[in-house]
Design a protein around this motif. Structure first.
Motif, mmCIF file in Angstrom:
data_model
loop_
_atom_site.group_PDB
_atom_site.id
_atom_site.type_symbol
_atom_site.label_atom_id
_atom_site.label_comp_id
_atom_site.label_asym_id
_atom_site.label_seq_id
_atom_site.Cartn_x
_atom_site.Cartn_y
_atom_site.Cartn_z
ATOM 1 N N LYS A 309 0.135 0.741 8.628
ATOM 2 C CA LYS A 309 0.750 1.575 7.584
ATOM 3 C C LYS A 309 1.320 2.860 8.180
ATOM 4 O O LYS A 309 2.386 3.319 7.780
ATOM 5 N N ARG A 313 5.108 4.268 7.952
ATOM 6 C CA ARG A 313 5.320 5.622 7.438
ATOM 7 C C ARG A 313 6.157 6.453 8.418
ATOM 8 O O ARG A 313 7.087 7.169 8.017
ATOM 9 N N LYS A 317 9.901 7.889 7.858
ATOM 10 C CA LYS A 317 10.061 9.343 7.965
ATOM 11 C C LYS A 317 11.214 9.695 8.895
ATOM 12 O O LYS A 317 12.003 10.618 8.630
ATOM 13 N N ASN A 330 7.437 14.403 2.114
ATOM 14 C CA ASN A 330 6.164 13.696 1.976
ATOM 15 C C ASN A 330 5.974 13.104 0.582
ATOM 16 O O ASN A 330 5.382 12.035 0.418
ATOM 17 N N GLU A 331 6.494 13.805 -0.427
ATOM 18 C CA GLU A 331 6.373 13.323 -1.806
ATOM 19 C C GLU A 331 7.121 12.012 -2.003
ATOM 20 O O GLU A 331 6.590 11.044 -2.555
ATOM 21 N N LEU A 333 8.125 10.047 0.392
ATOM 22 C CA LEU A 333 7.565 9.074 1.331
ATOM 23 C C LEU A 333 6.381 8.336 0.695
ATOM 24 O O LEU A 333 6.215 7.128 0.889
ATOM 25 N N GLN A 334 5.587 9.054 -0.070
ATOM 26 C CA GLN A 334 4.433 8.446 -0.742
ATOM 27 C C GLN A 334 4.886 7.368 -1.735
ATOM 28 O O GLN A 334 4.293 6.288 -1.807
ATOM 29 N N GLU A 335 5.945 7.648 -2.487
ATOM 30 C CA GLU A 335 6.468 6.666 -3.443
ATOM 31 C C GLU A 335 7.032 5.449 -2.729
ATOM 32 O O GLU A 335 6.854 4.311 -3.167
ATOM 33 N N MET A 337 6.127 4.289 0.222
ATOM 34 C CA MET A 337 5.014 3.510 0.762
ATOM 35 C C MET A 337 4.310 2.713 -0.338
ATOM 36 O O MET A 337 3.916 1.555 -0.124
ATOM 37 N N GLN A 338 4.169 3.322 -1.504
ATOM 38 C CA GLN A 338 3.548 2.607 -2.624
ATOM 39 C C GLN A 338 4.380 1.383 -3.004
ATOM 40 O O GLN A 338 3.839 0.294 -3.236
#
Length: 349
Positions: A309, A313, A317, A330-331, A333-335, A337-338
């Motif tokens: 993972k 990521r 990035k 980062n915000e 990126l989190q979506e 990855m989800q």
């Protein structure tokens, strides 16, 4: 097997003893208790059915007239899930008791009640069990949604969804077919279309978490308003049709945007935050690069491996750096990855 739900341990025990004894002895008291429970259960089930639905000439009625009576009862009961479930459970208890008392002459006076209650329960169960299957049924589900939208028919859910029809009387099949000009089937239509949409959203959710979570929430709000009488049945159907059309429009969007189906979800994530994108040019260019970076780093069971993972990521990035505001990187990126975990969790080489 007799369904003893709600019948009572004492009656079950007494009936078991009678059965094991080969039917010998005097079960009069036990059978009287069973008959009392049977007639009480009929009254419980009848309490769900409006008093103005007169079905007592049931056996003499034409199929079309039977359908109308059942439809009226279903439309009254099906609006609220809890009430519909209570009615179906009540019918199940009644059928279990019928298995015990079926040889008793006294029940003949209540056979019409039982028949009607069973037909109504079966129709509710059919309406609530609309299911689609995965890829091979996708086109049939789309066609089903289209027919629900484009006509006044209550379409034949079983045939259209590719589900083999259960071996039931023509009444139930005719019931689901409906009639083009009837205006009294709105509660049933709402139940059918709602279940079709819920199941289709569930099947698509992993493909576009953001899009279909939002659509799922919208659907729940519409049904809540309907249940709270903030929307009448006609307005509810209009709202459900709008949600169904948005499902159908998804296929068109991939062509219009020049994206693959798997890229569309990532486009929605970026498009929702387009104010943080610094790079000139179409968002699609960033989407292509992001999805390529994700897929290039996939490996077997990657969602269970932190290092795998982390590699994805990092690759994403790198693609976003300089193209997206650093404070929001980062915000988003989190979506991403989800979505990647939902969409590519079953990846295999």
């Amino acid at each position: 097997m007799v369904d003893y739900i709600g019948i009572g341990d004492n009656l079950k025990s007494a009936t078991d003893k009678y059965t094991k004894g080969g039917g010998k002895g005097k079960p009069t008291l036990d059978m009287e208790q069973a008959l009392e429970l049977f007639f009480n259960q009929i009254e419980i089930c009848k309490s769900f059915i409006p008093e103005n639905i007169e079905y007592y000439e049931w056996k003499r009625l034409r199929d079309a007239d039977k359908v109308l009576l059942v439809k009226r009862a279903v439309n009254h009961i099906i609006k609220y899930d809890e009430e519909a479930n209570d009615f179906m459970l009540g019918e199940k208890k009644l059928s279990g008791l019928l298995s015990i008392v079926k040889s008793q002459p006294a029940i003949q006076e209540a056979i019409v009640d039982v028949l009607f209650i069973q037909h109504v329960s079966k129709a509710i169960r059919n309406a609530k069990s609309v299911k689609s299957t995965r890829s091979e049924q996708k086109e049939k589900v789309k066609e089903l949604i289209s027919q629900s939208i484009d006509s006044e028919d209550i379409v034949d859910v079983f045939a259209m969804s590719g589900i083999e029809k259960p071996d039931i009387s023509i009444l139930d099949e005719t019931f689901l077919l409906g009639a083009k000009k009837q205006k009294d089937g709105n509660a049933l239509k709402i139940e059918l279309i709602k279940n079709i949409l819920k199941d289709e959203i569930k099947l698509r959710l992993h493909k576009n978490i953001k899009k279909y979570t939002s659509l799922k929430e919208e659907l729940e709000k519409v049904i809540d308003k309907y249940h709270n009488n903030a929307l009448d049945s006609y307005a509810t159907i209009v709202e459900l049709i709008d949600r169904a059309k948005s499902l159908q429009d998804e296929a068109k969007r991939t062509d219009e945007l020049g994206l693959s189906e798997e890229e569309l979800a990532f486009y929605d994530i970026l498009a929702a935050k387009k104010e943080i994108i610094k790079e000139e040019g179409p968002i699609q260019d960033i989407v292509h690069a992001v999805v390529k970076a994700v897929k290039a780093n996939l490996q077997l069971d990657w969602t269970k491996k932190e290092n795998a993972k982390a590699a994805i990521r990092l690759a994403v990035k790198k693609e976003l750096r300089g193209k997206v505001s650093i404070t929001k990187l980062n915000e988003i990126l989190q979506e991403i990855m989800q979505q990647a975990e939902g969409q590519f969790s079953d990846w295999s080489a």
